[in-house]
Each structure stands twice: as structure tokens, then as C-alpha cells.
Write an enzyme that holds these catalytic residues in place. Structure first.
Site, PDB file in Angstrom:
ATOM      1  N   ILE A  59      14.442   1.924  -4.988  1.00 15.96           N
ATOM      2  CA  ILE A  59      15.128   3.060  -4.347  1.00 15.96           C
ATOM      3  C   ILE A  59      16.573   2.710  -3.992  1.00 15.96           C
ATOM      4  O   ILE A  59      17.376   3.601  -3.710  1.00 15.96           O
ATOM      5  CB  ILE A  59      14.400   3.568  -3.080  1.00 15.96           C
ATOM      6  N   ALA A  81       8.219   4.091   0.336  1.00 13.29           N
ATOM      7  CA  ALA A  81       8.728   2.782  -0.126  1.00 13.29           C
ATOM      8  C   ALA A  81       9.351   2.008   1.024  1.00 13.29           C
ATOM      9  O   ALA A  81      10.205   2.523   1.744  1.00 13.29           O
ATOM     10  CB  ALA A  81       9.747   2.979  -1.244  1.00 13.29           C
ATOM     11  N   SER A 124       5.762   4.610  12.053  1.00 14.22           N
ATOM     12  CA  SER A 124       4.636   3.785  12.491  1.00 14.22           C
ATOM     13  C   SER A 124       4.508   3.825  14.000  1.00 14.22           C
ATOM     14  O   SER A 124       5.516   3.928  14.725  1.00 14.22           O
ATOM     15  CB  SER A 124       4.914   2.356  12.041  1.00 14.22           C
ATOM     16  N   TYR A 149      10.546  -5.457  11.439  1.00 17.38           N
ATOM     17  CA  TYR A 149       9.874  -4.343  10.751  1.00 17.38           C
ATOM     18  C   TYR A 149       9.842  -3.105  11.656  1.00 17.38           C
ATOM     19  O   TYR A 149      10.243  -2.017  11.257  1.00 17.38           O
ATOM     20  CB  TYR A 149       8.444  -4.749  10.353  1.00 17.38           C
ATOM     21  N   LYS A 153      11.872   0.700  11.389  1.00 18.11           N
ATOM     22  CA  LYS A 153      11.277   2.050  11.417  1.00 18.11           C
ATOM     23  C   LYS A 153      11.966   2.917  12.471  1.00 18.11           C
ATOM     24  O   LYS A 153      12.268   4.091  12.242  1.00 18.11           O
ATOM     25  CB  LYS A 153       9.771   1.964  11.699  1.00 18.11           C
ATOM     26  N   PHE A 178      -0.963   5.452  12.842  1.00 26.03           N
ATOM     27  CA  PHE A 178      -1.583   4.406  13.645  1.00 26.03           C
ATOM     28  C   PHE A 178      -2.122   3.349  12.661  1.00 26.03           C
ATOM     29  O   PHE A 178      -1.362   2.885  11.832  1.00 26.03           O
ATOM     30  CB  PHE A 178      -2.553   5.027  14.671  1.00 26.03           C
ATOM     31  N   ARG A 231      -7.322  -0.572  18.883  1.00 32.47           N
ATOM     32  CA  ARG A 231      -6.389   0.189  18.032  1.00 32.47           C
ATOM     33  C   ARG A 231      -7.028   1.502  17.594  1.00 32.47           C
ATOM     34  O   ARG A 231      -8.249   1.653  17.615  1.00 32.47           O
ATOM     35  CB  ARG A 231      -6.034  -0.604  16.757  1.00 32.47           C
ATOM     36  N   ARG A 292      -2.329 -13.449  19.403  1.00 25.31           N
ATOM     37  CA  ARG A 292      -1.268 -13.538  18.393  1.00 25.31           C
ATOM     38  C   ARG A 292       0.041 -13.072  19.036  1.00 25.31           C
ATOM     39  O   ARG A 292       0.075 -11.977  19.627  1.00 25.31           O
ATOM     40  CB  ARG A 292      -1.643 -12.637  17.204  1.00 25.31           C
TER      41      ARG A 292
HETATM   42  P1  NAD Z   1       2.477  -0.748   0.481  1.00 26.85           P
HETATM   43  O1  NAD Z   1       3.262  -2.018   0.526  1.00 26.85           O
HETATM   44  O2  NAD Z   1       1.125  -0.781  -0.112  1.00 26.85           O
HETATM   45  O3  NAD Z   1       3.329   0.379  -0.246  1.00 26.85           O
HETATM   46  C1  NAD Z   1       4.736   0.416  -0.237  1.00 26.85           C
HETATM   47  C2  NAD Z   1       5.185   0.583  -1.672  1.00 26.85           C
HETATM   48  O4  NAD Z   1       6.611   0.645  -1.710  1.00 26.85           O
HETATM   49  C3  NAD Z   1       4.751  -0.589  -2.565  1.00 26.85           C
HETATM   50  O5  NAD Z   1       4.137  -0.068  -3.719  1.00 26.85           O
HETATM   51  C4  NAD Z   1       6.062  -1.289  -2.903  1.00 26.85           C
HETATM   52  O6  NAD Z   1       6.022  -1.876  -4.191  1.00 26.85           O
HETATM   53  C5  NAD Z   1       7.050  -0.154  -2.792  1.00 26.85           C
HETATM   54  N1  NAD Z   1       8.424  -0.563  -2.466  1.00 26.85           N
HETATM   55  C6  NAD Z   1       8.834  -1.380  -1.465  1.00 26.85           C
HETATM   56  N2  NAD Z   1      10.184  -1.485  -1.466  1.00 26.85           N
HETATM   57  C7  NAD Z   1      10.623  -0.710  -2.486  1.00 26.85           C
HETATM   58  C8  NAD Z   1      11.910  -0.396  -3.002  1.00 26.85           C
HETATM   59  N3  NAD Z   1      13.024  -0.900  -2.456  1.00 26.85           N
HETATM   60  N4  NAD Z   1      11.997   0.432  -4.062  1.00 26.85           N
HETATM   61  C9  NAD Z   1      10.883   0.960  -4.641  1.00 26.85           C
HETATM   62  N5  NAD Z   1       9.647   0.700  -4.187  1.00 26.85           N
HETATM   63  C10 NAD Z   1       9.515  -0.108  -3.123  1.00 26.85           C
HETATM   64  O7  NAD Z   1       2.411  -0.200   1.983  1.00 26.85           O
HETATM   65  P2  NAD Z   1       1.571   1.004   2.598  1.00 26.85           P
HETATM   66  O8  NAD Z   1       0.561   0.426   3.518  1.00 26.85           O
HETATM   67  O9  NAD Z   1       1.141   1.947   1.535  1.00 26.85           O
HETATM   68  O10 NAD Z   1       2.683   1.663   3.508  1.00 26.85           O
HETATM   69  C11 NAD Z   1       3.472   2.758   3.060  1.00 26.85           C
HETATM   70  C12 NAD Z   1       4.506   3.071   4.117  1.00 26.85           C
HETATM   71  O11 NAD Z   1       3.851   3.350   5.356  1.00 26.85           O
HETATM   72  C13 NAD Z   1       5.465   1.912   4.400  1.00 26.85           C
HETATM   73  O12 NAD Z   1       6.760   2.446   4.602  1.00 26.85           O
HETATM   74  C14 NAD Z   1       4.919   1.299   5.667  1.00 26.85           C
HETATM   75  O13 NAD Z   1       5.911   0.666   6.418  1.00 26.85           O
HETATM   76  C15 NAD Z   1       4.380   2.537   6.388  1.00 26.85           C
HETATM   77  N6  NAD Z   1       3.316   2.211   7.350  1.00 26.85           N
HETATM   78  C16 NAD Z   1       2.251   1.455   6.940  1.00 26.85           C
HETATM   79  C17 NAD Z   1       1.280   1.095   7.872  1.00 26.85           C
HETATM   80  C18 NAD Z   1       0.126   0.202   7.464  1.00 26.85           C
HETATM   81  O14 NAD Z   1      -0.428  -0.479   8.330  1.00 26.85           O
HETATM   82  N7  NAD Z   1      -0.285   0.196   6.185  1.00 26.85           N
HETATM   83  C19 NAD Z   1       1.349   1.555   9.202  1.00 26.85           C
HETATM   84  C20 NAD Z   1       2.419   2.359   9.566  1.00 26.85           C
HETATM   85  C21 NAD Z   1       3.410   2.680   8.629  1.00 26.85           C
HETATM   86  N1  UFG Z   2      -6.625  -9.118  14.705  1.00 24.61           N
HETATM   87  C1  UFG Z   2      -7.482 -10.192  14.862  1.00 24.61           C
HETATM   88  N2  UFG Z   2      -7.600 -11.062  13.814  1.00 24.61           N
HETATM   89  C2  UFG Z   2      -6.937 -10.901  12.638  1.00 24.61           C
HETATM   90  C3  UFG Z   2      -6.058  -9.798  12.491  1.00 24.61           C
HETATM   91  C4  UFG Z   2      -5.921  -8.927  13.558  1.00 24.61           C
HETATM   92  O1  UFG Z   2      -8.096 -10.365  15.906  1.00 24.61           O
HETATM   93  O2  UFG Z   2      -7.098 -11.738  11.721  1.00 24.61           O
HETATM   94  C5  UFG Z   2      -6.515  -8.127  15.811  1.00 24.61           C
HETATM   95  C6  UFG Z   2      -5.108  -7.970  16.382  1.00 24.61           C
HETATM   96  O3  UFG Z   2      -4.889  -8.907  17.417  1.00 24.61           O
HETATM   97  C7  UFG Z   2      -5.157  -6.507  16.851  1.00 24.61           C
HETATM   98  C8  UFG Z   2      -6.082  -5.828  15.864  1.00 24.61           C
HETATM   99  O4  UFG Z   2      -6.855  -6.870  15.273  1.00 24.61           O
HETATM  100  O5  UFG Z   2      -5.766  -6.452  18.130  1.00 24.61           O
HETATM  101  C9  UFG Z   2      -5.354  -5.076  14.749  1.00 24.61           C
HETATM  102  O6  UFG Z   2      -4.437  -5.954  14.121  1.00 24.61           O
HETATM  103  P1  UFG Z   2      -3.721  -5.581  12.739  1.00 24.61           P
HETATM  104  O7  UFG Z   2      -2.891  -6.754  12.334  1.00 24.61           O
HETATM  105  O8  UFG Z   2      -4.726  -5.073  11.764  1.00 24.61           O
HETATM  106  O9  UFG Z   2      -2.820  -4.334  13.122  1.00 24.61           O
HETATM  107  P2  UFG Z   2      -1.675  -4.181  14.224  1.00 24.61           P
HETATM  108  O10 UFG Z   2      -2.147  -3.162  15.209  1.00 24.61           O
HETATM  109  O11 UFG Z   2      -1.247  -5.482  14.753  1.00 24.61           O
HETATM  110  O12 UFG Z   2      -0.470  -3.613  13.353  1.00 24.61           O
HETATM  111  C10 UFG Z   2      -0.673  -2.604  12.355  1.00 24.61           C
HETATM  112  C11 UFG Z   2       0.320  -2.849  11.222  1.00 24.61           C
HETATM  113  C12 UFG Z   2       1.714  -2.598  11.689  1.00 24.61           C
HETATM  114  C13 UFG Z   2       1.799  -1.224  12.266  1.00 24.61           C
HETATM  115  C14 UFG Z   2       0.807  -1.058  13.390  1.00 24.61           C
HETATM  116  C15 UFG Z   2       0.818   0.344  13.936  1.00 24.61           C
HETATM  117  O13 UFG Z   2       0.219  -4.181  10.749  1.00 24.61           O
HETATM  118  O14 UFG Z   2       2.578  -2.673  10.593  1.00 24.61           O
HETATM  119  O15 UFG Z   2      -0.501  -1.346  12.899  1.00 24.61           O
HETATM  120  O16 UFG Z   2       0.743   1.266  12.922  1.00 24.61           O
HETATM  121  F1  UFG Z   2       3.036  -1.035  12.741  1.00 24.61           F
END
Ligand code: NAD
Ligand code: UFG
Length: 338
Positions: A59, A81, A124, A149, A153, A178, A231, A292
Site C-alpha cells: 500500500i 493492511a 483496536s 503498535y 492505531k 476486541f 478479554r 507479561r
Molecule cells: P494479518 O497480519 O493476518 O493481516 C494483515 C494483512 O496485511 C497481511 O495479509 C499482510 O500481508 C498485509 N500487509 C501488511 N502490511 C502491508 C502493506 N504495507 N501493504 C500491503 N499489505 C500489507 O492481521 P489481521 O489479524 O487480519 O489484522 C487485520 C487488521 O486488523 C490489522 O490492521 C490489525 O492491526 C487489526 N487488528 C487486528 C487484531 C488482532 O488481534 N488480529 C486486533 C485489533 C486490530
Molecule cells: N496470555 C497468556 N499466555 C499466552 C498468551 C496470552 O496467558 O501465551 C494471556 C494474556 O496475558 C492476556 C490474554 O491471554 O491476559 C490475551 O492475550 P493475547 O496476547 O491473546 O491478546 P491481548 O489482549 O494481549 O492483545 C490482543 C492483540 C492486540 C490487540 C488487543 C486488543 O494481540 O494486538 O488484543 O484488540 F490490540
């Protein structure tokens, strides 16, 4: 008319692309595959009988975006992305700000130049930092993010708010997810973390399949019912329908909206382990270790604004989330790698 899905090969993106294709939308994807495999989209095509148009590109590449906007009648952009690892963002903050913040700015500039006005952004719950009180509503205080990170956002949300004031013809929705978990019920697409997972549910499922030995539970001395972190876990298929609801509501209400996507229910780490044992019929070994750094005790949503503004509610139970995660894991022990 087509929807541009950035990051459409990723975990949430692929489930959303599938849901869009199933309801008959045309979909164009741009993804640089930095954290995904194109196999996810091959399987989406196999499940739906329809193919999105796919550009393997970044992108940050303005020319690629210009080509996409000039070759397709894009009406809406769903912007997934970005980079999403909390720990990696601490080690490589510049890569996170470039991908997540600059990447969004480049995309918005090209949308502006092409007259595309509908934008849905993956935000997020991490923007709430350490909550003062729960449940978290969209009015809750944001900030104090403990990692680049989360800051990236929040920065994008603020850029979008300013951009919306300057370009009132734009219709922007920030969806604050979430904790996404689960997979498509077919078991053909799901979350495929590279290396050892950081997140709880992929970690538990790799213990269940025998790839990892034991879950480290990060602390049992939090002020929560069983002392482990709580969570708001949400099924990825509910997130997908949340994006469709956001698309359908894009012209309603305020020009700039922020909406939580959660279930409103908090579960502890121990609740998750027990639910996964039930779904998989496997014993999940775990050890209590120290907290953690950067983790918070509890975090769950007030999901009422999504119901009011989007007419959307999450419908999948924790048992369904664990069932579908296990179905994906056991059918694809090495994810998309065969
Ligand atoms: P993901 O990593 O599986 O998907 C992100 C995709 O974006 C990947 O396919 C990656 O290859 C692509 N990408 C990254 N940088 C890029 C770039 N510069 N150009 C083109 N493509 C690019 O992650 P996801 O879990 O599907 O998350 C999607 C979105 O939701 C992300 O923005 C993430 O931050 C946000 N989000 C995810 C979570 C979570 O826990 N999964 C929670 C809250 C928000
Ligand atoms: N946890 C463990 N052991 C592990 C991993 C996690 O005990 O091996 C616990 C954490 O301490 C937490 C819970 O499980 O209490 C959830 O942890 P995650 O790492 O699965 O998720 P988080 O809530 O820390 O964070 C996630 C995403 C972030 C996002 C956030 C809110 O990783 O990117 O949710 O959307 F921002």
C-alpha cells in the site's frame, strides 16, 4: 462497483473477503503477503466459487494504488493492511509507523485523488490503553498505549478525525476490534501465525495439536475472578459481518464514526483453556508464570453503539469460537504451509 480490501489475504481480511463475495460484492485485494499466504484467497475462491481480483503489492506503492483506482470502479475501501505484533513493534517501531501510519496516509491521498469516499479502518481496543473502568465504550479515555503498535492505531484514528474535518465528503468508520479468534466453519481458512504465536488462542491450539508443550499463563494475581487476564474474544466471522454492516451504514449518521466490535462478555485465560479442552477433547497443559509486561487485567466492550449505528451484534458463543479454531488447527496443523 467494487470494494478494495487492503490486507485481504490476512486473517480477518480473508474472512471478510469471503463474506463480501458470498453476498455478491465484487472485491479487489491489495496485499504484499508480508504476513500471509495467497493460499487463503485461493481457498476463499474454492469456498465461494468466486475470485477476488488480487494485486500482490504494497500500500506504500502509490503507483500500484493509482493502477487499482483507475482500473476498477472502487466505491469503498476496507483497510486491514498493517503490521500487528505488539512485541515486534517495540523492536521495530519505524517499520510499524511506516506501514500503519504512512501506509494509511498514502492510501487516503490516492482515494482523494480518485474520488473514492468510503473508508473503513481496522482499529483496536488497544487504543484504550489501561482502562479506567470497564466495559469500554467509545467515549472511554484513549491513550497511554504501551507499545508502538497501539500508538500507530491511535495516530491513524486522529489523522482520520482531522482528515474528516478537512474533507467532509468522506465517510469514515473506525472499527475497534476486541480479541479476534476462531475461523471459518469449513476449516479451510483461519489464523496462521508465523513462528511461535504471541496470542493466547493460537498458542492454546498449537499445544492441543502437540506442536507446543504447555501454555504459559501470564499471571494469576490480577484482580479478576480467577486471577488471570480477562478479554472480550470475538469470532472472526462476527467481525466479517461487522464490516458488511459498517459498509451498509457508511452513509448514515456522522461522517466520522468510531465503533467497538466486541461481544460485551469477558472471559479469563483459564475459561479459554477449559473451553478449548471441551472443543478439542484434548488436555491442555499449562503453567502459571509471571505477568507479561504491558498486559492489563481486564478489557471488554460495551457493544451497544454497534447495535444502534450498524444494527450489528456478535452472535457466536465461546464454544463456537473454540470449535472453529480447533477445526482449522486440526485440519491445517502447519497453517497454509503444506
Ligand atoms: P494479518 O497480519 O493476518 O493481516 C494483515 C494483512 O496485511 C497481511 O495479509 C499482510 O500481508 C498485509 N500487509 C501488511 N502490511 C502491508 C502493506 N504495507 N501493504 C500491503 N499489505 C500489507 O492481521 P489481521 O489479524 O487480519 O489484522 C487485520 C487488521 O486488523 C490489522 O490492521 C490489525 O492491526 C487489526 N487488528 C487486528 C487484531 C488482532 O488481534 N488480529 C486486533 C485489533 C486490530
Ligand atoms: N496470555 C497468556 N499466555 C499466552 C498468551 C496470552 O496467558 O501465551 C494471556 C494474556 O496475558 C492476556 C490474554 O491471554 O491476559 C490475551 O492475550 P493475547 O496476547 O491473546 O491478546 P491481548 O489482549 O494481549 O492483545 C490482543 C492483540 C492486540 C490487540 C488487543 C486488543 O494481540 O494486538 O488484543 O484488540 F490490540
Amino acid at each position: 462497483m467494487a470494494i478494495l480490501v487492503t490486507g485481504g489475504a490476512g486473517y480477518i481480511g480473508s474472512h471478510t473477503v469471503l463474506t463480501l463475495l458470498e453476498r455478491g460484492d465484487d472485491v479487489v485485494v491489495i496485499d504484499n503477503l508480508s504476513n500471509s499466504s495467497q493460499k487463503s484467497l485461493d481457498r476463499v475462491a474454492e469456498l465461494t466459487g468466486k475470485k477476488p481480483v488480487v494485486y500482490i503489492d504494497n500500500i506504500l506503492n502509490r503507483d500500484a494504488l493509482k493502477t487499482i483506482f483507475s482500473s476498477h470502479n472502487i466505491t469503498d475501501v476496507i483497510h486491514f493492511a498493517g503490521l500487528k505484533s505488539v512485541s515486534e513493534s517495540i523492536k521495530e517501531p519505524l517499520a510499524y509507523y511506516e506501514n500503519n501510519v504512512t501506509g494509511t496516509q498514502v492510501l487516503l491521498n490516492e482515494m482523494l485523488a480518485s474520488g473514492v469516499k468510503h473508508f473503513i479502518f481496522s482499529s483496536s481496543a488497544t487504543v484504550y490503553g489501561n482502562p479506567e473502568k470497564i466495559p469500554l465504550s467509545e467515549q472511554s479515555r484513549t491513550g497511554d498505549c504501551t507499545n508502538p503498535y497501539g500508538t500507530s492505531k491511535l495516530m491513524v484514528e486522529k489523522i482520520l478525525a482531522d482528515f474528516s474535518r478537512a474533507q467532509p465528503q468522506f465517510r469514515i468508520t473506525c472499527l475497534r476490534y476486541f480479541n479476534p479468534v476462531g475461523a471459518h466453519p469449513s476449516g479451510r481458512i483461519g489464523e496462521d501465525p508465523g513462528g511461535i504465536p504471541n496470542n493466547l488462542v493460537p498458542y492454546i491450539s498449537q499445544v492441543a495439536i502437540g506442536k507446543l508443550g504447555s501454555v504459559s499463563v501470564y499471571g494469576n494475581d490480577y484482580p479478576t475472578p480467577d486471577g488471570t487476564g480477562v478479554r472480550d474474544y470475538i469470532h472472526v466471522m462476527d467481525l466479517a459481518t461487522g464490516h458488511l454492516a459498517a459498509l451498509d451504514s457508511v452513509d448514515k449518521g456522522a461522517a466520522y464514526k468510531i465503533i467497538n466490535l466486541g461481544t460485551g462478555i469477558g472471559y479469563s485465560v483459564i475459561n479459554l483453556i477449559e473451553a478449548f479442552e471441551k472443543a478439542s477433547q484434548k488436555k491442555i497443559s499449562y503453567t502459571i508464570v509471571g505477568r507479561r509486561p504491558g498486559d492489563i487485567a481486564e478489557c471488554w466492550s460495551d457493544p451497544s453503539l454497534a447495535r444502534k449505528e450498524l444494527g450489528w451484534v456478535a452472535t457466536h458463543s465461546l464454544d463456537e469460537m473454540m470449535r472453529d479454531t480447533w477445526n482449522w488447527q486440526k485440519n491445517n496443523p502447519d497453517g497454509y504451509k503444506v
